[in-house]
Motif scaffolding. Structure first.
Motif, short mmCIF file in Angstrom:
data_model
loop_
_atom_site.label_atom_id
_atom_site.label_comp_id
_atom_site.label_asym_id
_atom_site.label_seq_id
_atom_site.Cartn_x
_atom_site.Cartn_y
_atom_site.Cartn_z
N PRO A 1 -16.67 -76.45 7.08
CA PRO A 1 -16.08 -76.28 8.42
C PRO A 1 -16.19 -74.85 8.95
CG PRO A 1 -14.35 -76.52 6.75
CD PRO A 1 -15.65 -76.74 6.05
N ASP A 2 -16.34 -73.87 8.03
CA ASP A 2 -16.30 -72.47 8.49
C ASP A 2 -17.68 -71.85 8.65
OD1 ASP A 2 -13.56 -72.68 8.33
OD2 ASP A 2 -13.58 -72.18 6.18
N THR A 3 -18.72 -72.63 8.42
CA THR A 3 -20.06 -72.05 8.53
C THR A 3 -21.02 -73.08 9.09
OG1 THR A 3 -21.86 -71.04 7.25
CG2 THR A 3 -20.57 -72.65 6.09
N ASP A 4 -22.19 -72.62 9.49
CA ASP A 4 -23.23 -73.54 9.94
C ASP A 4 -23.60 -74.44 8.74
OD1 ASP A 4 -25.51 -74.53 11.41
OD2 ASP A 4 -26.72 -73.29 10.06
N PRO A 5 -23.59 -75.77 8.91
CA PRO A 5 -23.84 -76.64 7.76
C PRO A 5 -25.17 -76.36 7.05
CG PRO A 5 -23.47 -77.94 9.77
CD PRO A 5 -23.30 -76.51 10.13
N PHE A 6 -26.16 -75.88 7.81
CA PHE A 6 -27.45 -75.59 7.16
C PHE A 6 -27.30 -74.44 6.17
CE2 PHE A 6 -31.55 -73.31 7.10
CZ PHE A 6 -32.32 -74.31 6.49
N CYS A 7 -26.59 -73.37 6.58
CA CYS A 7 -26.39 -72.22 5.67
C CYS A 7 -25.54 -72.66 4.47
CB CYS A 7 -25.68 -71.08 6.38
SG CYS A 7 -26.65 -70.42 7.71
N GLY A 8 -24.45 -73.39 4.76
CA GLY A 8 -23.57 -73.83 3.67
C GLY A 8 -24.32 -74.69 2.67
N LEU A 9 -25.09 -75.61 3.19
CA LEU A 9 -25.80 -76.56 2.32
C LEU A 9 -26.90 -75.87 1.52
CD1 LEU A 9 -25.87 -79.52 1.64
CD2 LEU A 9 -27.12 -79.95 3.74
N THR A 10 -27.65 -74.98 2.19
CA THR A 10 -28.72 -74.28 1.50
C THR A 10 -28.16 -73.45 0.34
OG1 THR A 10 -29.89 -74.13 3.59
CG2 THR A 10 -30.71 -72.76 1.84
N GLY A 11 -27.06 -72.75 0.59
CA GLY A 11 -26.43 -71.94 -0.46
C GLY A 11 -25.96 -72.82 -1.61
N TYR A 12 -25.38 -73.92 -1.29
CA TYR A 12 -24.86 -74.86 -2.30
C TYR A 12 -26.01 -75.39 -3.18
CZ TYR A 12 -20.70 -77.63 -3.41
OH TYR A 12 -19.59 -78.14 -4.00
N ILE A 13 -27.11 -75.79 -2.51
CA ILE A 13 -28.25 -76.35 -3.27
C ILE A 13 -28.84 -75.26 -4.18
CG2 ILE A 13 -30.56 -77.38 -3.09
CD1 ILE A 13 -29.61 -78.66 -0.42
N ARG A 14 -28.92 -74.02 -3.65
CA ARG A 14 -29.45 -72.92 -4.48
C ARG A 14 -28.60 -72.72 -5.72
NH1 ARG A 14 -30.68 -69.51 0.32
NH2 ARG A 14 -32.86 -69.95 0.76
N ARG A 15 -27.29 -72.81 -5.54
CA ARG A 15 -26.39 -72.57 -6.67
C ARG A 15 -26.53 -73.66 -7.74
NH1 ARG A 15 -23.34 -70.45 -2.55
NH2 ARG A 15 -22.04 -72.28 -2.21
N LEU A 16 -27.07 -74.82 -7.34
CA LEU A 16 -27.29 -75.88 -8.34
C LEU A 16 -28.39 -75.47 -9.33
CD1 LEU A 16 -27.33 -79.13 -6.14
CD2 LEU A 16 -25.54 -78.42 -7.75
N GLY A 17 -29.23 -74.50 -8.90
CA GLY A 17 -30.30 -73.99 -9.78
C GLY A 17 -31.53 -74.87 -9.70
N GLY A 18 -32.68 -74.26 -9.96
CA GLY A 18 -33.94 -75.01 -9.95
C GLY A 18 -34.32 -75.42 -8.54
N LYS A 19 -35.44 -76.13 -8.44
CA LYS A 19 -35.90 -76.60 -7.14
C LYS A 19 -35.60 -78.07 -7.04
CE LYS A 19 -39.38 -73.49 -5.59
NZ LYS A 19 -40.55 -73.41 -4.75
N PRO A 20 -35.01 -78.52 -5.93
CA PRO A 20 -34.71 -79.94 -5.82
C PRO A 20 -35.97 -80.80 -5.89
CG PRO A 20 -33.81 -78.72 -3.96
CD PRO A 20 -34.62 -77.76 -4.75
N GLN A 21 -35.87 -81.87 -6.65
CA GLN A 21 -36.96 -82.86 -6.71
C GLN A 21 -36.38 -84.18 -6.25
OE1 GLN A 21 -38.55 -83.07 -10.67
NE2 GLN A 21 -39.76 -81.23 -10.38
#
Ligand SMILES: C[S@@+](CC[C@H](N)C(=O)[O-])C[C@H]1O[C@@H](n2cnc3c(N)ncnc32)[C@H](O)[C@@H]1O
Length: 237
Positions: free
Chosen positions: A204-224
């Motif tokens: 809710p406090d950020t642009d969903p694209f930035c929030g989501l990108t950061g979250y996916i990065r923190r999962l580690g590795g490249k999404p497949q």
């Protein structure tokens, strides 16, 4: 058609689509095929029209959704026109050597569209119908969310096999693995209005694209992500 492809969703659609259009067309178009005029019905932001343009002298991209057309890729061979698949008169062109439906036939598979195809398709013309389903469930689950990959009543395998006026030359399906960056995965997740809303609520406090990108990065590795592709080539019976 609902506002499924709003301005915001169209932005993520335009930013990234898996590079599957070219892969699928290589399975449907023979090396010897050369088409003069092509039509891409439901061209969206132009990915499918651009893929078709590699085989044509000229391509028309037809779509009823202005936010999608506003973001369509400019290409010297492509003219984009606003309109529905069941009324091709708006194109000012009455003969097509190839017509493609990439993820769009389900929206416009009506008797009127059939009549339009029968009126405009060259006698030796072909209709290419294809779609793909990207499986996002594992990725969204790892983000602690549950989202379906697609609505349950949507048929990715839709084609013209049940129209006797057309002969099916190729019909196939296959599974491919997509290796994505965090940003590409985020664009896929946000290119859908229902999911966009869910991610807006999650961040809710950020642009969903930035929030989501950061979250996916923190999962580690490249999404497949796995994707199922569906494709068919039809000619006049
Ligand atoms: C899944 S998108 C596919 C876009 C594009 N072909 C691609 O592969 O990137 C479906 C598109 O079909 C369009 N559409 C919806 N209803 C339609 C209709 N009745 N006739 C033509 N296109 C339609 C939507 O506006 C949207 O751009």
């Amino acid at each position: 058609m609902t506002n499924e492809y709003s301005n915001t969703v169209a932005k993520h659609y335009a930013a990234f689509r898996p590079a599957l259009h070219e892969v699928i067309l290589r399975r449907l178009i023979r090396p010897s095929d050369r088409f003069s005029i092509g039509l891409d019905v439901g061209c969206g932001t132009g990915y499918s029209a651009v893929a078709l343009a590699a085989y044509c002298s000229r391509v028309f991209g037809l779509d009823p959704n202005q936010p999608m057309l506003d973001k369509a890729t400019i290409h010297p061979k492509i003219s984009y026109v606003k309109g529905y698949g069941d009324d091709m008169c708006v194109l000012g062109q009455d003969r097509f050597d190839v017509v493609s439906f990439a993820g769009s036939l389900s929206y416009t598979k009506t008797n009127k569209t059939k009549s339009e195809l029968l009126r405009t398709l060259a006698l030796d013309g072909v209709v290419l119908v294809y779609d793909f389903q990207v499986f996002i469930d594992d990725l969204t689950a790892s983000l602690g969310m549950f989202c379906c990959s697609a609505s349950l009543d949507y048929n990715f395998a839709e084609n013209l096999c049940d129209w006797p006026e057309f002969t099916s030359e190729v019909v196939g399906t296959d599974r491919v693995l997509l290796q994505l960056s965090a940003q590409e995965a985020a664009h896929i997740l946000l290119a859908n209005s229902d999911r966009y809303q869910l991610f807006q609520e999650k961040f809710p406090d950020t642009d969903p694209f930035c929030g989501l990108t950061g979250y996916i990065r923190r999962l580690g590795g490249k999404p497949q992500l796995n994707a199922d592709i569906y494709f068919a080539r039809h000619s006049l019976s």
